[in-house]
Design a protein around this motif. Structure first.
Motif, PDB file in Angstrom:
ATOM      1  N   LYS A  80     -15.947  -5.344  26.912  1.00  0.00           N
ATOM      2  CA  LYS A  80     -17.205  -5.006  26.239  1.00  0.00           C
ATOM      3  C   LYS A  80     -17.506  -6.077  25.212  1.00  0.00           C
ATOM      4  O   LYS A  80     -16.654  -6.450  24.405  1.00  0.00           O
ATOM      5  CB  LYS A  80     -17.078  -3.646  25.566  1.00  0.00           C
ATOM      6  CG  LYS A  80     -18.339  -3.188  24.831  1.00  0.00           C
ATOM      7  CD  LYS A  80     -18.193  -1.763  24.342  1.00  0.00           C
ATOM      8  CE  LYS A  80     -19.347  -1.388  23.430  1.00  0.00           C
ATOM      9  NZ  LYS A  80     -19.058  -1.621  22.007  1.00  0.00           N
ATOM     10  N   VAL A  81     -18.742  -6.594  25.294  1.00  0.00           N
ATOM     11  CA  VAL A  81     -19.193  -7.591  24.316  1.00  0.00           C
ATOM     12  C   VAL A  81     -20.503  -7.076  23.740  1.00  0.00           C
ATOM     13  O   VAL A  81     -21.492  -6.976  24.456  1.00  0.00           O
ATOM     14  CB  VAL A  81     -19.415  -8.966  24.991  1.00  0.00           C
ATOM     15  CG1 VAL A  81     -19.948  -9.967  23.983  1.00  0.00           C
ATOM     16  CG2 VAL A  81     -18.136  -9.465  25.636  1.00  0.00           C
ATOM     17  N   GLU A  82     -20.480  -6.738  22.449  1.00  0.00           N
ATOM     18  CA  GLU A  82     -21.641  -6.154  21.746  1.00  0.00           C
ATOM     19  C   GLU A  82     -22.131  -4.939  22.531  1.00  0.00           C
ATOM     20  O   GLU A  82     -21.395  -3.980  22.710  1.00  0.00           O
ATOM     21  CB  GLU A  82     -22.749  -7.211  21.566  1.00  0.00           C
ATOM     22  CG  GLU A  82     -22.317  -8.279  20.579  1.00  0.00           C
ATOM     23  CD  GLU A  82     -23.375  -9.355  20.355  1.00  0.00           C
ATOM     24  OE1 GLU A  82     -23.129 -10.231  19.525  1.00  0.00           O
ATOM     25  OE2 GLU A  82     -24.431  -9.323  21.023  1.00  0.00           O
ATOM     26  N   ASN A  83     -23.377  -4.968  23.055  1.00  0.00           N
ATOM     27  CA  ASN A  83     -23.842  -3.810  23.820  1.00  0.00           C
ATOM     28  C   ASN A  83     -23.858  -4.090  25.318  1.00  0.00           C
ATOM     29  O   ASN A  83     -24.680  -3.561  26.058  1.00  0.00           O
ATOM     30  CB  ASN A  83     -25.247  -3.392  23.343  1.00  0.00           C
ATOM     31  CG  ASN A  83     -26.283  -4.462  23.672  1.00  0.00           C
ATOM     32  OD1 ASN A  83     -25.930  -5.627  23.884  1.00  0.00           O
ATOM     33  ND2 ASN A  83     -27.546  -4.077  23.724  1.00  0.00           N
ATOM     34  N   ARG A  84     -22.916  -4.965  25.743  1.00  0.00           N
ATOM     35  CA  ARG A  84     -22.808  -5.252  27.175  1.00  0.00           C
ATOM     36  C   ARG A  84     -21.400  -4.953  27.660  1.00  0.00           C
ATOM     37  O   ARG A  84     -20.421  -5.204  26.968  1.00  0.00           O
ATOM     38  CB  ARG A  84     -23.097  -6.731  27.438  1.00  0.00           C
ATOM     39  CG  ARG A  84     -24.559  -6.993  27.701  1.00  0.00           C
ATOM     40  CD  ARG A  84     -24.890  -8.422  27.994  1.00  0.00           C
ATOM     41  NE  ARG A  84     -23.847  -9.251  28.467  1.00  0.00           N
ATOM     42  CZ  ARG A  84     -23.955 -10.043  29.540  1.00  0.00           C
ATOM     43  NH1 ARG A  84     -25.038 -10.010  30.261  1.00  0.00           N
ATOM     44  NH2 ARG A  84     -22.968 -10.844  29.876  1.00  0.00           N
ATOM     45  N   SER A  88     -26.023  -3.723  30.626  1.00  0.00           N
ATOM     46  CA  SER A  88     -26.418  -3.490  29.232  1.00  0.00           C
ATOM     47  C   SER A  88     -26.423  -2.007  28.937  1.00  0.00           C
ATOM     48  O   SER A  88     -26.599  -1.180  29.836  1.00  0.00           O
ATOM     49  CB  SER A  88     -27.814  -4.077  28.975  1.00  0.00           C
ATOM     50  OG  SER A  88     -27.776  -5.462  29.196  1.00  0.00           O
TER      51      SER A  88
END
Lengths: 202, 161
Positions: free
Chosen positions: A133-137, A157
């Protein structure tokens, strides 16, 4: 008592009916009446082989089971190929208006030849791993279908409306066309929607 | 010492290059074999479908052909998994079985076409003869009936009301 003319008409009618009856075997060989509508079916069932218990909230490492089925009602034997694809919410679905498949590349294929009226069903297992998971992705790194491990690196997303990271397993039905000597999209597909749950994401 | 080191480096480089070339060739070979198996299956299916359209019973052939496409699927899976030897082996098996079915399907199609032609002409001849015989018989019956009718009418005594 009938007149001779009336008997003549009766004999003419009888001769026409009798001639048609004797000629009917020949007519049946020559005249081909339109048959029933030709079509094929594809379906996905849940783990209990019903239209329930579809996997939805999925997580890493767990193996999920569904059943894929195809039925042939084309009037003769048909050669089908079922292509499994993996999409996020932005990847294209097949276009039913023009009969075009999704532009995604297939990850897994089934080949099956069915006689007219025959059905085929098989179990498919799938699991996910290397999810990040990267930020909201969310990115799904690996998808395993049956015994095949596939590197997909598929991002999704965060969906504000449905609060989740949504993916779909897409199953397209293709059919072999003997006239063009090529496999073509049969304008039928089915999908199962998956939500990558937060607990599975590192 | 320097020469030895240089020679070792050159040997290692050559060995690595050779390995890479061999692997690429093996992968190309596997891909070609899988493609060949796919073409063999397609041709065999066309032949079986041709036999089916000619009226042959192809249930047995389709059953074996389904096992053949199973081999093709296994070859593709092995290729995706990087098992190139396995892919080549399954693909070769698939081609062998498919070619066997192909010959059977062509033979079956040929005999089914001959049978279908024979049935067609015999049906045409017999039904034409039958229709003709019926029509002639009916004409004869009509001739006899009309004469009898006229004779009967002439023998009748007129009544005056």
């Amino acid at each position: 008592m009938l007149r001779l003319e009336d008997y003549k008409i009766l004999f003419i009618i009888a001769s026409l009916i009798g001639t048609l009856l004797f000629a009917s075997p020949s007519l049946a060989l020559v005249i081909h009446l339109p048959g029933e509508e030709a079509f094929s079916e594809i379906w996905v069932l849940g783990s209990n082989r019903t239209t329930e218990d579809y996997p939805f909230n999925v997580k890493t490492g767990e193996v999920y089971k569904i059943f894929i089925g195809v039925a042939n009602h084309m009037g003769s034997s048909s050669y089908y190929i079922i292509k499994a694809k993996f999409r996020n919410q932005t990847d294209p679905l097949p276009d039913s208006t023009v009969g075009a498949p999704s532009s995604l590349s297939e990850l897994y294929k089934y080949h099956v030849i069915l006689q007219n009226g025959e059905e085929w069903e098989t179990q498919l297992t799938f699991s996910f791993s290397n999810i990040s998971k990267v930020e909201n992705r969310c990115v799904v790194g690996t998808l395993k279908i049956n015994d095949v491990t596939l590197i997909v690196n598929k991002p999704a997303s965060w969906n504000i409306n449905y609060t989740g990271y949504y993916y779909q397993l897409l199953f397209e039905l293709w059919i072999y066309n003997a006239e063009t000597e090529a496999v073509q999209f049969h304008d039928r597909y089915c999908t199962i929607r998956l939500n990558m749950t937060l607990s599975s994401i590192s | 010492m320097k020469m030895l080191f240089f020679a070792s480096f050159v040997c290692l480089f050559l060995l690595l290059s050779l390995t890479t070339v061999c692997m690429a060739t093996s992968e190309n070979e596997a891909a070609a074999k899988v493609s060949e198996a796919e073409n063999a299956v397609n041709s065999t299916y066309e032949a079986v479908q041709g036999a089916e359209k000619a009226g042959a019973n192809v249930t047995g052939l389709l059953s074996v052909l389904n096992e053949t496409v199973g081999l093709l699927s296994e070859a593709e899976i092995a290729y995706k998994n990087g098992d190139l030897d396995g892919a080549i082996g399954k693909a070769d098996q698939c081609v062998t079985v498919a070619n066997g079915i192909l010959n059977d399907a062509l033979t079956l199609k040929s005999s089914a076409s001959e049978n279908a032609q024979m049935i067609f002409w015999s049906t045409l001849v017999y039904s034409s003869l039958g229709a003709g015989a019926f029509a002639i018989g009916l004409v004869l019956v009509w001739g006899w009936f009309s004469r009898r009718y006229i004779k009967k009418m002439l023998e009748m005594k007129p009544e005056v009301a």
